[in-house]
Design a protein around this motif. Structure first.
Motif, PDB file in Angstrom:
ATOM      1  N   UNK A   1      -5.846   0.491 -11.725  1.00 17.18           N
ATOM      2  CA  UNK A   1      -4.832  -0.182 -10.922  1.00 17.18           C
ATOM      3  C   UNK A   1      -5.032   0.086  -9.431  1.00 17.18           C
ATOM      4  N   UNK A   2      -5.518   1.256  -9.105  1.00 14.21           N
ATOM      5  CA  UNK A   2      -5.833   1.513  -7.691  1.00 14.21           C
ATOM      6  C   UNK A   2      -6.950   0.592  -7.228  1.00 14.21           C
ATOM      7  N   UNK A   3      -7.909   0.349  -8.105  1.00 15.86           N
ATOM      8  CA  UNK A   3      -9.003  -0.558  -7.762  1.00 15.86           C
ATOM      9  C   UNK A   3      -8.508  -1.999  -7.674  1.00 15.86           C
ATOM     10  N   UNK A   4      -7.708  -2.411  -8.652  1.00 13.42           N
ATOM     11  CA  UNK A   4      -7.217  -3.788  -8.651  1.00 13.42           C
ATOM     12  C   UNK A   4      -6.337  -4.085  -7.440  1.00 13.42           C
ATOM     13  N   UNK A   5      -5.715  -3.052  -6.892  1.00 17.50           N
ATOM     14  CA  UNK A   5      -4.868  -3.265  -5.721  1.00 17.50           C
ATOM     15  C   UNK A   5      -5.692  -3.641  -4.493  1.00 17.50           C
ATOM     16  N   UNK A   6      -6.992  -3.384  -4.539  1.00 19.09           N
ATOM     17  CA  UNK A   6      -7.883  -3.783  -3.447  1.00 19.09           C
ATOM     18  C   UNK A   6      -8.319  -5.230  -3.708  1.00 19.09           C
ATOM     19  N   UNK A   7      -7.357  -6.125  -3.669  1.00 12.76           N
ATOM     20  CA  UNK A   7      -7.583  -7.487  -4.144  1.00 12.76           C
ATOM     21  C   UNK A   7      -8.727  -8.183  -3.420  1.00 12.76           C
ATOM     22  N   UNK A   8      -8.857  -7.975  -2.111  1.00 13.01           N
ATOM     23  CA  UNK A   8      -9.917  -8.645  -1.357  1.00 13.01           C
ATOM     24  C   UNK A   8     -11.290  -8.237  -1.873  1.00 13.01           C
ATOM     25  N   UNK A   9     -11.438  -6.962  -2.194  1.00  9.74           N
ATOM     26  CA  UNK A   9     -12.718  -6.491  -2.724  1.00  9.74           C
ATOM     27  C   UNK A   9     -12.989  -7.100  -4.086  1.00  9.74           C
TER      28      UNK A   9
ATOM     29  N   UNK B   1       2.175   1.987  -0.222  1.00  7.88           N
ATOM     30  CA  UNK B   1       1.999   1.438   1.120  1.00  7.88           C
ATOM     31  C   UNK B   1       3.249   0.676   1.521  1.00  7.88           C
ATOM     32  N   UNK B   2       3.115  -0.646   1.703  1.00  3.67           N
ATOM     33  CA  UNK B   2       4.265  -1.390   2.167  1.00  3.67           C
ATOM     34  C   UNK B   2       4.740  -2.351   1.098  1.00  3.67           C
ATOM     35  N   UNK B   3       5.984  -2.781   1.222  1.00  6.83           N
ATOM     36  CA  UNK B   3       6.521  -3.696   0.227  1.00  6.83           C
ATOM     37  C   UNK B   3       7.941  -3.314  -0.106  1.00  6.83           C
ATOM     38  N   UNK B   4       8.291  -3.330  -1.366  1.00  7.08           N
ATOM     39  CA  UNK B   4       9.637  -2.927  -1.766  1.00  7.08           C
ATOM     40  C   UNK B   4       9.674  -1.436  -2.024  1.00  7.08           C
ATOM     41  N   UNK B   5      10.869  -0.865  -2.092  1.00  7.29           N
ATOM     42  CA  UNK B   5      11.017   0.573  -2.298  1.00  7.29           C
ATOM     43  C   UNK B   5      11.290   0.880  -3.751  1.00  7.29           C
ATOM     44  N   UNK B   6      10.723   1.972  -4.207  1.00  6.59           N
ATOM     45  CA  UNK B   6      11.041   2.442  -5.561  1.00  6.59           C
ATOM     46  C   UNK B   6      12.477   2.933  -5.571  1.00  6.59           C
ATOM     47  N   UNK B   7      13.151   2.708  -6.661  1.00  8.88           N
ATOM     48  CA  UNK B   7      14.546   3.124  -6.773  1.00  8.88           C
ATOM     49  C   UNK B   7      14.660   4.626  -6.561  1.00  8.88           C
ATOM     50  N   UNK B   8      15.529   5.023  -5.626  1.00 10.52           N
ATOM     51  CA  UNK B   8      15.758   6.433  -5.357  1.00 10.52           C
ATOM     52  C   UNK B   8      14.733   7.054  -4.433  1.00 10.52           C
ATOM     53  N   UNK B   9      13.884   6.227  -3.814  1.00 14.27           N
ATOM     54  CA  UNK B   9      12.837   6.763  -2.939  1.00 14.27           C
ATOM     55  C   UNK B   9      12.936   6.112  -1.572  1.00 14.27           C
ATOM     56  N   UNK B  10      12.584   6.902  -0.538  1.00 17.85           N
ATOM     57  CA  UNK B  10      12.566   6.365   0.821  1.00 17.85           C
ATOM     58  C   UNK B  10      11.187   5.815   1.184  1.00 17.85           C
ATOM     59  N   UNK B  11      10.199   6.064   0.324  1.00 15.86           N
ATOM     60  CA  UNK B  11       8.852   5.601   0.616  1.00 15.86           C
ATOM     61  C   UNK B  11       8.717   4.123   0.308  1.00 15.86           C
ATOM     62  N   UNK B  12       8.044   3.395   1.209  1.00 17.79           N
ATOM     63  CA  UNK B  12       7.796   1.994   0.961  1.00 17.79           C
ATOM     64  C   UNK B  12       6.646   1.837  -0.017  1.00 17.79           C
ATOM     65  N   UNK B  13       6.784   0.860  -0.887  1.00 15.81           N
ATOM     66  CA  UNK B  13       5.812   0.678  -1.955  1.00 15.81           C
ATOM     67  C   UNK B  13       5.116  -0.670  -1.824  1.00 15.81           C
ATOM     68  N   UNK B  14       3.911  -0.749  -2.363  1.00 11.74           N
ATOM     69  CA  UNK B  14       3.142  -1.983  -2.354  1.00 11.74           C
ATOM     70  C   UNK B  14       2.849  -2.416  -3.786  1.00 11.74           C
ATOM     71  N   UNK B  15       3.059  -3.680  -4.072  1.00 17.13           N
ATOM     72  CA  UNK B  15       2.790  -4.184  -5.414  1.00 17.13           C
ATOM     73  C   UNK B  15       1.301  -4.274  -5.681  1.00 17.13           C
ATOM     74  N   UNK B  16       0.942  -3.998  -6.912  1.00 22.03           N
ATOM     75  CA  UNK B  16      -0.433  -4.149  -7.349  1.00 22.03           C
ATOM     76  C   UNK B  16      -0.655  -5.582  -7.816  1.00 22.03           C
ATOM     77  N   UNK B  17      -1.674  -6.231  -7.303  1.00 28.24           N
ATOM     78  CA  UNK B  17      -2.024  -7.586  -7.729  1.00 28.24           C
ATOM     79  C   UNK B  17      -3.194  -7.467  -8.696  1.00 28.24           C
ATOM     80  N   UNK B  18      -3.035  -8.015  -9.865  1.00 26.65           N
ATOM     81  CA  UNK B  18      -3.989  -7.815 -10.950  1.00 26.65           C
ATOM     82  C   UNK B  18      -4.704  -9.126 -11.278  1.00 26.65           C
ATOM     83  N   UNK B  19      -6.016  -9.042 -11.462  1.00 26.10           N
ATOM     84  CA  UNK B  19      -6.777 -10.207 -11.918  1.00 26.10           C
ATOM     85  C   UNK B  19      -6.670 -10.252 -13.441  1.00 26.10           C
TER      86      UNK B  19
END
Length: 558
Positions: free
Chosen positions: A510-518, A393-411
């Motif tokens: 990790x996909x689940x943990x990225x849904x931090x609000x849930x 999603x949004x955030x920093x970019x992976x090295x060598x990629x034009x896609x925007x990335x979103x950090x995973x927030x982990x409990x």
């Protein structure tokens, strides 16, 4: 009824006022009435207790007032969605005969429902008896007082409205019940069977019980193989207080034998030991739950379970794909959903139980963040490269990629904190009966975790506390620690594929943990610290384990 008509009038009057939203919350009969106007009252010999009310045989809507703490914020967070609505909340429809049976089962007393006429109730010696009798008559009329359980569950999701059975468990120590002669057996729990004693959770619980200075627990360490090295290590923690007991989750009779004679039980099942089969793990937990219910001695069960990701995915539209377990059965996250189904089963039993939900273990970061060591061919200098997984999603970019990335927030929380938590629950089990406690000390991004690990384990800037002149001379970084660390962002899927683990499950977690609000809706740092005031945040825990040989090896340090 006057308040009901006033609310409808307000909705009509204010529906066209610009900039103003209005939502009605219409409450049914509240559970708290059972410590007041409808508390069971004893006869002269205290051989029978009667709940007196004029509800007839009707099943009436009930609700716990404490659940407004979830309803009201949900409405305020989305006022336009609920604008103009009358949310007629309800947790369940239940008769007073059923209520009396729940009282009788919990307190072990003869509790009955004594149906009154409206006139009889109006003449009772309680404050506001005539008005209370009129209210009961109104609530017993389903055509006049209709509430919606489905809507209530939708507004509260992922929390579940508290049923009367669970409310009574959590309020069983209310002084009002003791005053009328209804009191639970206050005997302390002094013996505990720990299922999965050789695992990380079980071992933590054994250590937590041993460390509790309030009492000398007798501990049954339940394991499949009592002769294993891990089992012997557990036994050697305190041979005078620990006994090894053989039981197999697949063998219901061995589970029954393991719990008979103890006061408390800790239960944790393992999805991977169950062959990564959802239904097998669910049945493993059910076998122990059934054994606890059938036991003549077990007062309380602490069940380490997890939330139903399948249900959250469906209701909150998290966008998670189903994955298959080893038998081909599909679920959003099988190792979560199997435990959630077992917890739902436990709630149907006549059993005092506390449900604890563990997050990612802090210990896992040493494997998740294990660096790749690169050696410069010319200089021989080592560089430890820590890869940080990102989303799409949004955030920093992976090295060598034009896609925007979103950090995973982990409990996360160290599994070491579980032991003290469980010991505190057993010490005050009547207080925690029926409660779900989502344990967590931190919600951290992988970058934050990587920075903490770099600073604590790799940096030469950490100094021991003490006099200023000493700080320059006593760096805490041991000899041989590399000075050069590099952090690189990678796509989450790429990161998962490089790990020596169950890739599909890990990626889904990790996909689940990225849904931090849930996730946060089921986890609370504040509640964790209420239960375990000394629980350490990740940074402090890392600092205390800085010299741990095993952790350092996983980071490639010596």
């Amino acid at each position: 009824t006057t308040l009901f008509r006033s609310g409808k009038y307000a909705l009509k009057l204010l529906e066209n006022v610009e900039g103003l939203t209005l939502t009605l919350l219409t409450l049914p009969f509240l559970h708290s009435n059972f410590v007041a106007s409808t508390i069971p009252l004893p006869n002269n010999g205290q051989t029978q207790w009667s709940i007196s009310a004029c509800f007839g045989d009707s099943a009436i809507d009930m609700f716990s007032v404490s659940d407004l703490a979830y309803i009201v914020p949900a409405v305020l967070n989305n006022p336009m969605l609920y604008n103009g609505y009358d949310i007629r909340v309800s947790a369940e429809k239940i008769t007073l005969d059923e209520v009396a049976k729940i009282f009788a089962d919990l307190f072990g007393k003869d509790v009955i429902y004594n149906p009154l006429t409206v006139e009889e109730m109006a003449e009772m010696d309680i404050p506001g008896a005539p008005a209370f009798a009129q209210m009961c008559q109104f609530l017993a009329n389903e055509e006049q007082s209709s509430h919606d359980i489905d809507v209530t569950e939708t507004v509260m999701f992922p929390r579940k409205p508290q049923l009367f059975k669970d409310w009574l468990l959590t309020h069983s120590d209310d002084p009002a019940f003791e005053k009328v002669g209804l009191a639970l057996d206050g005997t302390d729990i002094t013996s505990v069977a720990v299922f999965g004693a050789t695992g990380m959770q079980g071992a933590s619980v054994v250590k937590g019980l041993l460390a509790d200075t309030r009492k000398m627990y007798s501990i049954r360490a339940v394991t499949r193989n009592t002769k294993s090295e891990k089992a012997q290590a557990i036994y050697n923690l305190d041979p005078d207080r620990i006994s090894l007991v053989q039981a197999d989750f697949d063998d219901a009779k061995s589970c029954q034998k393991a719990v008979e004679g103890v006061d408390g039980v800790f239960l944790n099942t393992d999805f991977y030991s169950a062959g990564m089969d959802l239904e097998t793990e669910e049945q493993h937990a059910k076998n122990v739950i059934d054994a606890c219910e059938a036991s003549n001695t077990v007062k309380h069960l602490v069940f380490s379970t997890l939330e139903s990701v399948e249900e959250m995915n469906r209701e909150l539209d998290l966008g998670l794909d189903d994955i298959e377990d080893s038998s081909g059965k599909k679920s959003a996250l099988p190792q979560f959903d199997s435990k959630a189904r077992a917890a739902a089963y436990a709630r149907t039993k006549k059993l005092s139980c506390t449900y604890v939900l563990m997050p990612v273990y802090s210990e896992s970061f040493f494997e998740l963040m294990a660096p790749e060591v690169r050696v410069d061919e010319e200089t021989g200098e080592k560089t430890h490269v820590i890869h940080i997984p990102m989303g799409k999603k949004k955030g920093v970019r992976e090295e060598g990629s034009d896609e925007e990335e979103e950090e995973t927030r982990v409990m996360c929380m160290s599994v070491e904190e579980l032991g003290p938590a469980v010991a505190n629950i057993f010490d005050s089990y009547q207080v925690y009966a029926g409660h779900e406690i989502g344990l967590v000390t931190d919600f951290v991004t992988m970058s934050e975790a990587a920075e903490m690990i770099e600073d604590v384990f790799f940096s030469n800037n950490n100094k021991k506390k003490g006099k200023k002149e000493d700080q320059e001379e006593t760096p805490t970084t041991p000899p041989g620690t590399p000075k050069k660390v590099e952090k690189k962002t990678v796509a989450k899927d790429t990161w998962v594929e490089k790990r020596d683990t169950h890739a599909k499950d890990l990626g889904q977690m990790f996909r689940y943990y990225s849904k931090t609000d849930a996730v946060k809706k089921r986890r609370s740092v504040a509640k964790t610290l209420d239960l375990v005031p000394d629980a350490r945040p990740l940074r402090k825990w890392l600092e205390e384990n800085r010299d741990n040989v095993l952790f350092r090896q996983k980071l490639g340090l010596r």
